[in-house]
Design a protein around this motif. Structure first.
Motif, PDB file in Angstrom:
ATOM      1  N   ALA A 237       0.824  -1.205   0.000  1.00 16.19           N
ATOM      2  CA  ALA A 237       0.000   0.000   0.000  1.00 16.19           C
ATOM      3  C   ALA A 237       0.858   1.256   0.000  1.00 16.19           C
ATOM      4  CB  ALA A 237      -0.925  -0.013   1.213  1.00 16.19           C
ATOM      5  N   ALA A 238       2.097   1.142   0.506  1.00 20.09           N
ATOM      6  CA  ALA A 238       2.974   2.309   0.601  1.00 20.09           C
ATOM      7  C   ALA A 238       3.682   2.603  -0.721  1.00 20.09           C
ATOM      8  CB  ALA A 238       4.006   2.091   1.701  1.00 20.09           C
ATOM      9  N   VAL A 239       3.534   1.690  -1.697  1.00 19.59           N
ATOM     10  CA  VAL A 239       4.225   1.890  -2.977  1.00 19.59           C
ATOM     11  C   VAL A 239       3.457   2.909  -3.817  1.00 19.59           C
ATOM     12  CG1 VAL A 239       4.860   0.780  -5.142  1.00 19.59           C
ATOM     13  CG2 VAL A 239       5.261  -0.394  -2.982  1.00 19.59           C
ATOM     14  N   SER A 240       4.121   4.009  -4.165  1.00 21.48           N
ATOM     15  CA  SER A 240       3.437   5.046  -4.922  1.00 21.48           C
ATOM     16  C   SER A 240       3.766   4.955  -6.406  1.00 21.48           C
ATOM     17  CB  SER A 240       3.822   6.428  -4.392  1.00 21.48           C
ATOM     18  OG  SER A 240       5.214   6.636  -4.579  1.00 21.48           O
ATOM     19  N   ASP A 241       4.841   4.253  -6.750  1.00 19.28           N
ATOM     20  CA  ASP A 241       5.190   4.098  -8.154  1.00 19.28           C
ATOM     21  C   ASP A 241       6.033   2.844  -8.293  1.00 19.28           C
ATOM     22  OD1 ASP A 241       5.240   4.630 -10.820  1.00 19.28           O
ATOM     23  OD2 ASP A 241       6.832   6.118 -10.735  1.00 19.28           O
ATOM     24  N   SER A 242       5.944   2.231  -9.447  1.00 20.63           N
ATOM     25  CA  SER A 242       6.737   1.014  -9.635  1.00 20.63           C
ATOM     26  C   SER A 242       7.082   0.864 -11.104  1.00 20.63           C
ATOM     27  CB  SER A 242       5.967  -0.217  -9.157  1.00 20.63           C
ATOM     28  OG  SER A 242       4.879  -0.475 -10.021  1.00 20.63           O
ATOM     29  N   PHE A 243       8.161   0.166 -11.368  1.00 19.07           N
ATOM     30  CA  PHE A 243       8.470  -0.207 -12.745  1.00 19.07           C
ATOM     31  C   PHE A 243       9.223  -1.515 -12.733  1.00 19.07           C
ATOM     32  CE2 PHE A 243      10.611  -0.375 -16.800  1.00 19.07           C
ATOM     33  CZ  PHE A 243       9.593   0.004 -17.663  1.00 19.07           C
ATOM     34  N   VAL A 244       8.815  -2.408 -13.625  1.00 24.42           N
ATOM     35  CA  VAL A 244       9.459  -3.719 -13.719  1.00 24.42           C
ATOM     36  C   VAL A 244      10.411  -3.722 -14.909  1.00 24.42           C
ATOM     37  CG1 VAL A 244       9.082  -6.179 -14.100  1.00 24.42           C
ATOM     38  CG2 VAL A 244       7.489  -4.871 -12.674  1.00 24.42           C
ATOM     39  N   PHE A 245      11.680  -3.955 -14.624  1.00 22.00           N
ATOM     40  CA  PHE A 245      12.686  -4.107 -15.675  1.00 22.00           C
ATOM     41  C   PHE A 245      12.944  -5.606 -15.837  1.00 22.00           C
ATOM     42  CE2 PHE A 245      13.709  -0.074 -13.577  1.00 22.00           C
ATOM     43  CZ  PHE A 245      14.017   0.777 -14.619  1.00 22.00           C
ATOM     44  N   PRO A 246      12.447  -6.238 -16.890  1.00 20.17           N
ATOM     45  CA  PRO A 246      12.750  -7.659 -17.039  1.00 20.17           C
ATOM     46  C   PRO A 246      14.177  -7.825 -17.560  1.00 20.17           C
ATOM     47  CG  PRO A 246      11.052  -6.930 -18.572  1.00 20.17           C
ATOM     48  CD  PRO A 246      11.658  -5.714 -17.991  1.00 20.17           C
ATOM     49  N   GLU A 247      14.824  -8.896 -17.142  1.00 20.39           N
ATOM     50  CA  GLU A 247      16.175  -9.146 -17.624  1.00 20.39           C
ATOM     51  C   GLU A 247      16.150  -9.734 -19.026  1.00 20.39           C
ATOM     52  OE1 GLU A 247      18.696 -10.060 -13.769  1.00 20.39           O
ATOM     53  OE2 GLU A 247      18.982 -11.574 -15.313  1.00 20.39           O
ATOM     54  N   GLN A 248      15.094 -10.490 -19.321  1.00 24.87           N
ATOM     55  CA  GLN A 248      15.014 -11.119 -20.633  1.00 24.87           C
ATOM     56  C   GLN A 248      14.622 -10.074 -21.677  1.00 24.87           C
ATOM     57  OE1 GLN A 248      13.141 -12.568 -17.850  1.00 24.87           O
ATOM     58  NE2 GLN A 248      12.945 -14.745 -18.328  1.00 24.87           N
ATOM     59  N   LEU A 249      15.186 -10.251 -22.872  1.00 25.22           N
ATOM     60  CA  LEU A 249      14.940  -9.308 -23.951  1.00 25.22           C
ATOM     61  C   LEU A 249      13.517  -9.463 -24.485  1.00 25.22           C
ATOM     62  CD1 LEU A 249      18.282  -9.913 -25.876  1.00 25.22           C
ATOM     63  CD2 LEU A 249      17.765  -8.018 -24.337  1.00 25.22           C
ATOM     64  N   ASP A 250      12.872  -8.344 -24.737  1.00 24.85           N
ATOM     65  CA  ASP A 250      11.583  -8.311 -25.427  1.00 24.85           C
ATOM     66  C   ASP A 250      10.532  -9.223 -24.811  1.00 24.85           C
ATOM     67  OD1 ASP A 250      12.514  -6.440 -27.163  1.00 24.85           O
ATOM     68  OD2 ASP A 250      13.034  -7.866 -28.748  1.00 24.85           O
ATOM     69  N   VAL A 251      10.687  -9.534 -23.533  1.00 25.03           N
ATOM     70  CA  VAL A 251       9.704 -10.395 -22.893  1.00 25.03           C
ATOM     71  C   VAL A 251       8.425  -9.605 -22.632  1.00 25.03           C
ATOM     72  CG1 VAL A 251      10.598 -10.000 -20.573  1.00 25.03           C
ATOM     73  CG2 VAL A 251       9.354 -12.063 -21.056  1.00 25.03           C
ATOM     74  N   ILE A 252       8.581  -8.318 -22.385  1.00 23.28           N
ATOM     75  CA  ILE A 252       7.400  -7.452 -22.261  1.00 23.28           C
ATOM     76  C   ILE A 252       7.554  -6.293 -23.239  1.00 23.28           C
ATOM     77  CG2 ILE A 252       7.116  -8.008 -19.817  1.00 23.28           C
ATOM     78  CD1 ILE A 252       8.075  -5.049 -19.282  1.00 23.28           C
ATOM     79  N   GLU A 253       6.454  -5.621 -23.476  1.00 25.78           N
ATOM     80  CA  GLU A 253       6.485  -4.403 -24.271  1.00 25.78           C
ATOM     81  C   GLU A 253       7.069  -3.333 -23.344  1.00 25.78           C
ATOM     82  OE1 GLU A 253       6.476  -2.938 -27.736  1.00 25.78           O
ATOM     83  OE2 GLU A 253       5.565  -4.917 -27.490  1.00 25.78           O
ATOM     84  N   ASN A 254       8.333  -3.002 -23.594  1.00 24.19           N
ATOM     85  CA  ASN A 254       9.074  -2.194 -22.621  1.00 24.19           C
ATOM     86  C   ASN A 254       8.451  -0.828 -22.341  1.00 24.19           C
ATOM     87  OD1 ASN A 254      11.300  -4.102 -22.335  1.00 24.19           O
ATOM     88  ND2 ASN A 254      11.757  -3.579 -24.461  1.00 24.19           N
ATOM     89  N   GLY A 255       7.847  -0.251 -23.377  1.00 27.67           N
ATOM     90  CA  GLY A 255       7.331   1.100 -23.215  1.00 27.67           C
ATOM     91  C   GLY A 255       5.886   1.142 -22.734  1.00 27.67           C
TER      92      GLY A 255
END
Lengths: 729, 208
Positions: A237-255
């Motif tokens: 609940a205390a998290v006001s912002d987050s971003f996930v950086f995956p180590e694997q290439l192109d595993v998520i749509e980075n933008g």
């Protein structure tokens, strides 16, 4: 004269000027020489290093190879850093550069037998460019690598470390750059840290993502993945912002936007699938950036996570604790844990005596026994339901409690020790209430009949609570991370497991026939079983001593005497005249009341846990999250032992596995910091730390290898197992 | 659930669908699905439509002549050789420039033709996409970024030129050229065994 004077004067002046000029020239010569002398070593270094200068300035990045040690002993490892000082507005790349870009690569040239580990990357930042985004570093980045020196290397020889570094520097446009850097680390009989590098490396380690202290899992969604980080809900609940950086290439749509929400089970982040996605069963690894609080006071944390696919059927967005397989497995584990509870030193005497009692029954009484068996089972299961209810309610109210919480209350510990003592006395034959122990009602719940059977069940659960059997830790950790109903189900499974052996015996004459025939041995056996009870009572007093050191022991010993006195008085009633019987009964009541009144006086001492206990095991220092962080920042491996005086498994593990000479030596030789978290008394910080690993009780053993992810050791430790884990780091 | 909550839930659901729809529209095209159609102007002022090439295999190559990774493949003639081999087999090769005006890699039509000549390249056409519309439709991110469309107009490959993400031409002989492998399979009527790979190179300098 007049003409001459000026001439002389002129001459003088000329001379003077000449002199002056000569002086200036002389000074200049000296200066040039001095400068040359100053620069000579630099020229010499440049000349000897040839192409492998250090540092190297390229157009957009200046790179330096830095060793953390000034000398190294053969067989040791040491860390080197490739420092990139990056021109303003330019950046270099992380292991996953994002939508474009190339991660910095280092090819090592080392003396024979030496090895270089992979780059340990600092937490990246984002560089958005339109709808695309890159992951990397601006300003200054330290890429750390661990070098292993072969044992065969000879002290005194030179150990050259050469890094061929290739990186891509980008602003709007990209420029590949490279450099070859060499440093020489003298081989010596001792590995010595370079004091000049200490601050730099400490800063570099502080910039590394920390291993996420909570379990992570992901589930596939329609257009991507839902990453679940099972952190405490207050934290989520205390998290006001987050971003996930995956180590694997192109595993998520980075933008793509990453939608986040806090749930009761932690933080859930929706990620849009990238062109490559994840293969079936592949882990999603990376770094999550969490901002805690808002505005200027907001703090940014980076955690490295490795999320496995959530088990099929698991609710999306819920954590699975330590138990793979979700609820069915947890129920099975709980049942098995319940079965094992029967063998605990505090429970076994009670139930074995009850079982032995069954054998004596005549056929006609079997029906009664059957009913009593079922009632006993109901007593056990109902008690667990009540315990679960209390625990769930307390936790819902925000209290940081876990399994075994009852034993963090001194008066309850004292009460249990009296109970054990009284049970021991009755097993010894000193206390005969209600006409003896012969019947199926058993030796322990003195009330005969149905009520007696029921309370035997309650009693069994009561005395079983200190003995968190193996398997139960994981199952209860799972249970407490669940909504109320599945949690209750796990507790009920535990109760069913505990009740099962006795209930089965009472139901099945076939099984009963397999029990040994009754005889005089039963009396001896019963008296023998008193001793585990006394031992348990003594142990509980010792637990109490941790919570309420001096006054606790005095009160407990006084209580034992009063109970003993009360029992003696009750025995005097047999065969006495009526008047005396009344006196004895009254006195016994007073003595017993006095014993019970000690419960009121025993109070948790407010002082912190006595240092003696933590120091009881050599080299253990008290646990704190801050201390773990600090030690890890130093690059030291850390072994944390979460324990409590009332946890038998913990004590056995310490004796059998953690305090052996071999393990102590291994801890020393690996420079492992050994921390002990003592949960004997309520400690919200430890409760939170346990929760972070999906546990709600002790024991918990966590080994933090330097720079790696924490390893949770099994709940039952063996010396060999611990050594194996230590040798792996 | 009272009426107000119901209304809120409906509103949230609606908003979610909207967001989902928008992100879907922006997502990269999928393998096996029809490749996004486009109409573009080439460096000779001619209008080029993807649908004109139905029945033929089409290669789309995103480029930026100043990008070091593009230079790796043009300086070594790797790209030109692939273009010749492909077009020699009847493949349509469309080189696409999505750099916005004023950004790196942007070229006027004449300069584009000059580049083709000076580099001995043999694309079927060079498409100028300064608005970035085609690039964004395809989810092109880097230069080079390669796509293959089969004769039925379906996307069968998207990704990198090869498996060695460096700017060093010396790596080319030891790398696996994904596009060549995919073209061989498409020409043989076989499914592409590695239809999606990591594209590497410079970020496309899209109009912001």
């Amino acid at each position: 004269m007049e003409a001459a004077f000026p001439a002389v004067c002129l001459d003088f002046v000329t001379f003077g000027r000449t002199y002056e000029r000569q002086t200036i020239v002389g000074v200049m010569r000296v200066r040039r020489l001095f400068l040359l002398l100053l620069l000579a070593p630099i020229f010499a270094v440049l000349a000897s290093a040839g192409a492998s200068a250090n540092p190297v300035q390229r157009d957009h990045v200046r790179v330096t190879l830095i060793s953390e040690v000034e000398s190294v002993r053969p067989g040791d490892t040491f860390w080197v850093a490739l420092r990139q000082e990056i021109k303003p507005d330019w950046h270099t790349y992380w292991i996953n550069p994002g939508d474009s870009g190339i991660p910095t690569a280092i090819a090592w040239t080392l003396p024979p037998g030496a090895e270089a580990g992979p780059i340990v990357w600092p937490a990246p930042i984002r560089f958005p460019l339109g709808h695309l985004v890159n992951f990397g570093y601006a300003g200054e980045a330290w890429l750390l690598t661990e070098i292993t020196v072969p044992v065969t290397a000879a002290p005194g020889a030179s150990f050259d470390v050469t890094a061929q570094a290739n990186w891509l520097a980008c602003a709007q446009i990209c420029v590949p750059e490279e450099a070859s850097l060499t440093i020489n680390v003298p081989l010596a009989t001792e590995t010595r840290a370079d004091p000049d590098a200490a601050v730099g490396f400490a800063t570099a380690r502080a910039a590394l993502p920390r291993p996420a202290p909570w379990p992570a899992s992901y589930a596939a969604t329609k257009d991507g993945f839902r990453l679940a980080l099972a952190m405490p809900k207050e934290m989520a609940a205390a998290v006001s912002d987050s971003f996930v950086f995956p180590e694997q290439l192109d595993v998520i749509e980075n933008g793509a936007a990453q939608k986040r929400r806090a749930t009761a089970d932690g933080l859930v982040v929706d990620l849009q699938r990238g062109v490559l996605g994840l293969k079936q069963g592949e882990k999603l690894t990376g770094v999550v950036e969490l901002t805690e609080g808002k505005g200027a006071g907001g703090q940014v944390h980076h955690f490295a996570f490795a999320a496995g696919p959530a088990p099929a059927g698991a609710l999306v967005g819920t954590s699975e604790g330590d138990v793979g397989g979700g609820l069915p497995v947890a129920l099975l584990l709980a049942f098995a844990g319940g079965l094992i509870l029967n063998l605990m030193p505090c429970v076994f005497p009670i139930l074995s005596m009850k079982a032995a009692g069954l054998v004596r029954l005549a056929d006609g009484e079997r029906r009664v026994a059957r009913t009593h068996g079922l009632i006993f089972g109901a007593g056990v299961i109902l008690s667990f339901a009540v315990l679960a209810g209390v625990l769930i309610t307390l936790r819902a109210g925000g209290a940081a409690v876990g399994w075994g919480f009852q034993l963090q209350t001194p008066w309850f510990v004292l009460f249990l020790s009296y109970l054990m003592f009284a049970l021991g006395l009755s097993l010894s034959g000193f206390l005969r209430i209600g006409g003896g122990f012969a019947g199926a009602g058993g030796a322990l719940a003195s009330k005969p009949g149905k009520a007696g059977a029921f309370f035997t069940g309650v009693l069994a659960v009561l005395v079983a609570t200190p003995c968190t059997a193996p398997f139960m830790g994981a199952a209860l950790g799972f249970a407490l991370a669940q909504p109320a109903l599945p949690a209750l189900a796990v507790f009920l499974a535990l109760g069913a497991g505990m009740a099962a052996p006795y209930v089965l015996l009472s139901l099945s004459p076939a099984l009963l026939r397999r029990l040994p025939k009754p005889g005089p041995w039963m009396e001896r056996f019963r008296q023998l079983l008193a001793f585990p009870m006394y031992a348990t009572a003594a142990w509980l007093v010792w637990v109490l001593a941790q919570q309420s050191p001096v006054s606790g022991i005095a009160l407990a010993l006084g209580g034992f005497i009063l109970i003993g006195f009360a029992v003696w008085l009750v025995r005097q009633m047999d065969g006495s005249r009526q008047a005396w019987r009344t006196v004895y009964a009254a006195l016994a009541a007073v003595a017993f009341g006095g014993a019970l009144s000690t419960l009121h006086f025993v109070e948790a001492s407010a002082a912190p846990a006595p240092a003696g206990r933590a120091a009881a095991v050599a080299d253990a220092e008290p646990w704190s999250a801050v201390r773990v962080e600090a030690l890890r920042a130093e690059g030291r491996p850390v072994l944390v032992n979460f324990t409590a005086a009332w946890c038998i498994t913990c004590l056995v593990n310490e004796k059998a596995a953690l305090s052996t000479t071999a393990v102590k030596n291994a801890l020393k030789s690996k420079n492992v910091a050994y921390l002990k978290g003592d949960w004997t008394r309520q400690d919200p910080a430890i409760t939170a730390a346990l929760a972070a690993f999906g546990r709600s009780g002790v024991p918990l053993y966590v080994l933090y290898p330097p720079g790696g992810e924490p390893i949770v050791l099994p709940q039952i430790l063996t010396e060999g197992g611990v050594l194996e884990e230590l040798n792996r780091i | 659930m009272n009426a107000q909550n119901l209304f809120k839930a409906g509103l949230t659901a609606g908003a979610m669908f909207l967001v989902l729809g928008l992100t879907q529209a922006g997502a990269a095209p999928a393998i096996g699905q029809p490749a996004p159609g486009f109409t573009a102007t080439d460096s000779n002022g001619k209008t080029v439509k993807l649908s004109d090439y139905r029945g033929k295999v089409v290669v789309l190559e995103w480029t930026n002549n100043e990008c070091p990774y593009v230079k790796k493949h043009y300086g070594s003639s790797n790209m030109q050789t692939l273009q010749k081999d492909a077009t020699g087999q009847g493949v349509v090769w469309l080189t696409v420039i999505s750099s916005a005006k004023g950004e790196q890699g942007y070229v006027e039509p004449a300069a584009a033709n000059q580049l083709t000549a000076s580099r001995s390249a043999s694309p079927s056409a060079v498409l100028l996409d300064p608005s970035g519309k085609i690039g964004q439709e395809y989810g092109a991110k880097t230069t080079p970024h390669m796509y293959i469309v089969d004769p039925a107009g379906k996307l069968v490959y998207m990704g990198g030129i090869d498996d060695k993400p460096t700017n060093n031409p010396a790596d080319i002989p030891n790398s696996k050229n994904y596009v060549r492998a995919a073209l061989d399979e498409v020409m043989a009527g076989k499914p592409v065994s590695e239809p999606v790979t990591r594209a590497y190179g410079c970020t496309i300098k899209y109009q912001s």
